[in-house]
Structure formats: C-alpha cells, structure tokens
Design a protein around this motif. Structure first.
Motif, PDB file in Angstrom:
ATOM      1  N   ALA A  40       0.899  -1.289   0.133  1.00 27.72           N
ATOM      2  CA  ALA A  40      -0.008  -0.047  -0.005  1.00 27.72           C
ATOM      3  C   ALA A  40       0.749   1.328   0.043  1.00 27.72           C
ATOM      4  CB  ALA A  40      -0.874   0.050   1.087  1.00 27.72           C
ATOM      5  N   ALA A  41       0.290   2.223  -0.547  1.00 32.46           N
ATOM      6  CA  ALA A  41       0.970   3.786  -0.850  1.00 32.46           C
ATOM      7  C   ALA A  41       1.119   4.102   0.982  1.00 32.46           C
ATOM      8  CB  ALA A  41       0.229   4.348  -1.522  1.00 32.46           C
ATOM      9  N   VAL A  42       1.903   5.062   1.204  1.00 32.96           N
ATOM     10  CA  VAL A  42       1.793   5.681   2.548  1.00 32.96           C
ATOM     11  C   VAL A  42       1.217   7.001   2.199  1.00 32.96           C
ATOM     12  CG1 VAL A  42       3.357   6.764   4.155  1.00 32.96           C
ATOM     13  CG2 VAL A  42       4.291   4.691   2.846  1.00 32.96           C
ATOM     14  N   LEU A 327       2.532   8.098  -1.544  1.00 34.56           N
ATOM     15  CA  LEU A 327       3.574   7.973  -2.197  1.00 34.56           C
ATOM     16  C   LEU A 327       3.806   6.455  -2.148  1.00 34.56           C
ATOM     17  CD1 LEU A 327       6.109   9.103  -3.085  1.00 34.56           C
ATOM     18  CD2 LEU A 327       7.023   9.181  -0.943  1.00 34.56           C
ATOM     19  N   THR A 328       4.028   5.830  -3.141  1.00 34.14           N
ATOM     20  CA  THR A 328       4.255   4.562  -3.228  1.00 34.14           C
ATOM     21  C   THR A 328       5.818   4.443  -3.203  1.00 34.14           C
ATOM     22  OG1 THR A 328       4.464   4.241  -5.679  1.00 34.14           O
ATOM     23  CG2 THR A 328       2.274   4.390  -4.930  1.00 34.14           C
ATOM     24  N   ALA A 332       5.716   6.590  -7.407  1.00 34.18           N
ATOM     25  CA  ALA A 332       4.320   7.233  -7.861  1.00 34.18           C
ATOM     26  C   ALA A 332       3.675   8.234  -6.589  1.00 34.18           C
ATOM     27  CB  ALA A 332       3.521   6.241  -8.308  1.00 34.18           C
ATOM     28  N   SER A 333       3.214   9.204  -6.914  1.00 30.65           N
ATOM     29  CA  SER A 333       2.444   9.888  -5.776  1.00 30.65           C
ATOM     30  C   SER A 333       1.307  10.617  -6.528  1.00 30.65           C
ATOM     31  CB  SER A 333       3.472  10.992  -5.350  1.00 30.65           C
ATOM     32  OG  SER A 333       4.064  11.917  -6.410  1.00 30.65           O
ATOM     33  N   SER A 359      -8.663   6.347   3.286  1.00 25.84           N
ATOM     34  CA  SER A 359      -8.433   4.541   3.338  1.00 25.84           C
ATOM     35  C   SER A 359      -7.017   4.088   2.791  1.00 25.84           C
ATOM     36  CB  SER A 359      -9.501   4.052   2.455  1.00 25.84           C
ATOM     37  OG  SER A 359      -9.496   4.641   1.032  1.00 25.84           O
ATOM     38  N   ALA A 360      -6.741   2.905   3.076  1.00 21.36           N
ATOM     39  CA  ALA A 360      -5.432   2.396   2.365  1.00 21.36           C
ATOM     40  C   ALA A 360      -5.565   2.248   1.098  1.00 21.36           C
ATOM     41  CB  ALA A 360      -5.348   0.810   3.057  1.00 21.36           C
ATOM     42  N   LEU A 361      -4.604   2.478   0.146  1.00 22.84           N
ATOM     43  CA  LEU A 361      -4.755   2.617  -1.267  1.00 22.84           C
ATOM     44  C   LEU A 361      -3.381   2.284  -1.799  1.00 22.84           C
ATOM     45  CD1 LEU A 361      -6.720   3.510  -3.307  1.00 22.84           C
ATOM     46  CD2 LEU A 361      -5.526   5.661  -3.500  1.00 22.84           C
ATOM     47  N   THR A 362      -3.535   1.541  -2.949  1.00 25.52           N
ATOM     48  CA  THR A 362      -2.176   0.937  -3.638  1.00 25.52           C
ATOM     49  C   THR A 362      -2.100   1.652  -5.079  1.00 25.52           C
ATOM     50  OG1 THR A 362      -2.372  -1.286  -2.694  1.00 25.52           O
ATOM     51  CG2 THR A 362      -1.110  -1.122  -4.786  1.00 25.52           C
TER      52      THR A 362
END
Length: 411
Positions: A40-42, A327-328, A332-333, A359-362
């Motif tokens: 997941a992205a931060v 931010l991944t 990627a951002s 929410s958590a997101l990839t």
C-alpha cells in the motif's frame, strides 16, 4: 557390459537439465513477480490548523441594561448592565396580550368576538388619565373586536384598553393577575412578575433574559406578530392609530413594544429580520433604562446593527484543496484533495476544525474517492455544527513498471 556415457554427452545433459531448471524457475518467478500483491502507498495527511473568524464586539448602551439574541433567549449574543429584575413599564402589556389570547384565542386572519364598551370602560379611561398612564379614547356603546382592542393596547400603549381586555377575559383584574402569574410560571419566566396589566406599577418587572424569551413568544403568535409589526392602522370610529415604536421599518425592525415610566426609563423590546447567508435570521433585543427617546433609539439601532454586522459566511471546505498525499515505494505519488464545498454562516468568533480520514490505497485513477473530511464549527452557527465532504485523488496513482516488479520480488 554397459559403458559409461562419454564426458561430452554428460556435459550436454547437464547443460540441458540446467536450462530446463532455469526455464522452469524463470517461468514461475516472472508470473509470481508480475502478479504478486503490491504494498500500500503511504498516506501523509498533516493535521489541519483550526481557523477562527474575527470576533465582533456588540455596541451596547452605556447606561441601563440590554440584551440581544437570535430568536429570543435560545441563543443570546450579548448583554450589558444589570441581569437582575428591573421595571419594564408598558412592555408589561405584551404579557397582558399573551395571557388574554391564551384564554381567548383569535384564529389567524379573524377578528375575534365583538365587545360593546360600557360605562365601566369609560371609567377605566378616567382612572388611567388620573394615574398619568397612556390612554386612548373610548365611549359607552362603542363596538370593537377583540383584535381591535389588542391593536389599540399594543400600538398606542393604551392602559385603559388593557383593563377592558383583562376584565372581559377574566372578570376582574385580580383574576387576570392570578392567571398571568400561572402563565408566567408555565413559561419558565422565573425573573418576571406582574402586579398590574399596564406596567405603570414598577412591581411589574422582568429580566433582560426573560424579555428576550417573551419577545419570541409574541412573534410566535400570528395575531400579535402582525399587530406589533404595524406602523399605523385605521380603525372604525377611531381613525388612524400610530405605533409608539417609531423605529418600525428601520434596520429590519418589525416590533415589539415600547415602555416608559419614571422608574423604568425609556424602554423598547424589539425584533428585526436580517438576511444573511441566504437565510432570514430573527433577532430579538431589549434596551431598558434609557434617559430619553433619542438615546433609546440610538442605543437600539447601535446594538442591532452591531449584531447584524457580526454575521459572517465562512467557506468551510473548498473543492480542490490539498489535504495530503499518497506516495508508493516505486515513486508514484498523488495529492489528496477535497471533492466538495461546504459553508457555514456564523456569528462573531467561531473556530472551524478539520479531521481527515483516508483509506488504504495501492493504485487509483484520478477522482477516486479515498476518504472524507469532517469539519466542526465551534461557536454560534446557523448551519449546524458539522459538515462532511469527500476526499479524492487529484491525479492517477499509477502502479509500478515491469522492471520494478521483477527487481522487487518480495515487495
């Protein structure tokens, strides 16, 4: 007897087997690496700094007492002077009118029963003149409706008509006073008492807080609300009658009742409608104890206009406001932005606080909803204390390329 394979053959077989194993490993690794779940992205969402609207000071009179509130005493904006019990002069007649209407209601748009004036009513006139109270002419045989009697009492502040009304409705002044005391207690006006129907007696008294509540009760009665907002009226046999409240129409003033005695000074319980933030706000205020009509009018207008100036419409949320970002691990951002608007009309100093939940997101496309922003308003607000708008991606949050996947097998 079998012979052992020659060394070249053995080497070829090892190479082939090694290649087959490598192909098998690569064939399993590549799909695994390309299809493995991504981390997941931060999300970085800094705490929002609360915003506070400018405070507005009411312009209150330098003498006497005053108060003003939205819709009466439900939301008091400010007070000055004594908060204790004070004589209220002819503002007492608002209680007289409300108690009479409680016993003898008039359907909205109608006049109520007709009353024929008698020698007793002529005596009420003589007694009121002798006491130095406000009066309006009357003669035996004159026929007036209940509503017309109320109009004369409220607009011209005629004390003799208050006596006519309470004697008709309750049989005697004493019976009226008993009913009024019960009515006052039933409406929670603990700082209010009446000892007459006219307000000439300083024992008829109230507090500024109770008077705001009393003003709201007058406005809630359609018959009285229409009467107190009338500047002039024409009555059969009496001709034109004028409201003693000469501020009707100024700064939205549409009521309620004047009062003047030596003990009370010049007094006005007033109401005004004010349009702010696309809605109409009813303000109820009171000024007691002014030393002249001019100073009373100046104090009322200054208090009212300063209260009106205190209303502000705040943009609680604006579409496209950046509240954070994702931010991944592969670089990627994408920004997180508000996806809606919200506003609130407040009075004077109010603090807007913001809490964001994501929410958590990839990965995600531009416009993907990712959470919500909750806003709370602390202070006097006309739109409620909370608002919620969605949060979304301002741009696409892309996944990794093939090389990153192949070189990060365990991520």
């Amino acid at each position: 007897m079998n012979r052992a394979p020659s060394s070249p053959y053995r080497r070829r077989r090892i190479v082939v087997v090694s290649l087959l194993v490598l192909v098998a490993l690569v064939g399993g690794y590549v799909p695994f690496a390309l299809l493995a779940p991504l981390p997941a992205a931060v999300a970085t969402v800094p705490d929002a700094t609360p915003r506070t609207t400018p405070a507005v000071a009411l312009t209150t009179p330098g003498t006497g007492a005053s108060a003003i509130g939205i819709g009466g005493a439900s939301t008091i904006l400010g007070t000055s002077g004594s908060t204790g019990t004070l004589p209220i002069a002819s503002i007492t007649k608002t209680i007289t009118a409300l108690v009479v209407l409680d016993a003898k209601p008039i359907p909205d748009g109608q006049q109520g029963p007709e009353l024929t004036m008698t020698a007793q009513d002529a005596q009420f006139l003589a007694d009121t003149i002798a006491e130095g109270g406000s009066w309006a002419s009357v003669y035996p045989g004159q026929v007036l409706s209940e509503r017309q009697l109320l109009e004369i009492m409220m607009l011209e502040s005629a004390g003799n008509y208050s006596l006519t009304l309470v004697t008709w409705a309750f049989g005697s002044v004493d019976a009226y006073l008993a009913a009024a005391t019960t009515w006052i207690a039933a409406h929670g006006l603990s700082g209010t008492s009446v000892v007459d129907s006219t307000g000439l007696n300083p024992g008829s008294s109230s507090t500024t807080h109770d008077l705001l509540a009393l003003g709201a009760l007058v406005l809630a009665d359609p018959v009285l609300a229409a009467i107190v907002g009338t500047a002039t009226d024409q009555l059969p046999q009496l001709g034109q009658i004028d409201n003693t409240n000469t501020l009707i129409g100024m700064s939205g003033i549409d009521g309620i009742k004047t009062g003047t005695t030596d003990e009370a000074g010049r007094c006005l319980l007033f109401s005004a409608d004010y349009v702010t933030g696309g809605r109409t706000v009813t303000l109820v205020g009171v000024v007691l104890g002014a030393d002249s009509d001019a100073s009373l009018h100046e104090a009322v207008l200054a208090l009212l206009q300063s209260a009106q100036a205190g209303f502000q419409t705040v943009d609680v949320a604006t579409p496209g406001t950046v509240v954070g970002s994702y931010l991944t691990e592969w670089g990627a951002s994408a920004d997180i932005v508000t996806a809606g608007a919200a506003s609130s009309t407040v009075w004077s100093e109010a603090t807007v606080s913001e809490t964001n939940q994501v929410s958590a997101l990839t990965t995600g496309t531009s416009g993907t909803e990712v959470g919500s922003a909750q806003f709370s308003v602390a202070g006097v607000t006309l739109d409620g204390a909370t608002a919620t708008v969605p949060l979304q991606l301002a741009s696409a949050l892309d996944g990794p390329d093939v090389w990153w996947r192949l070189t990060h097998p365990f991520r």
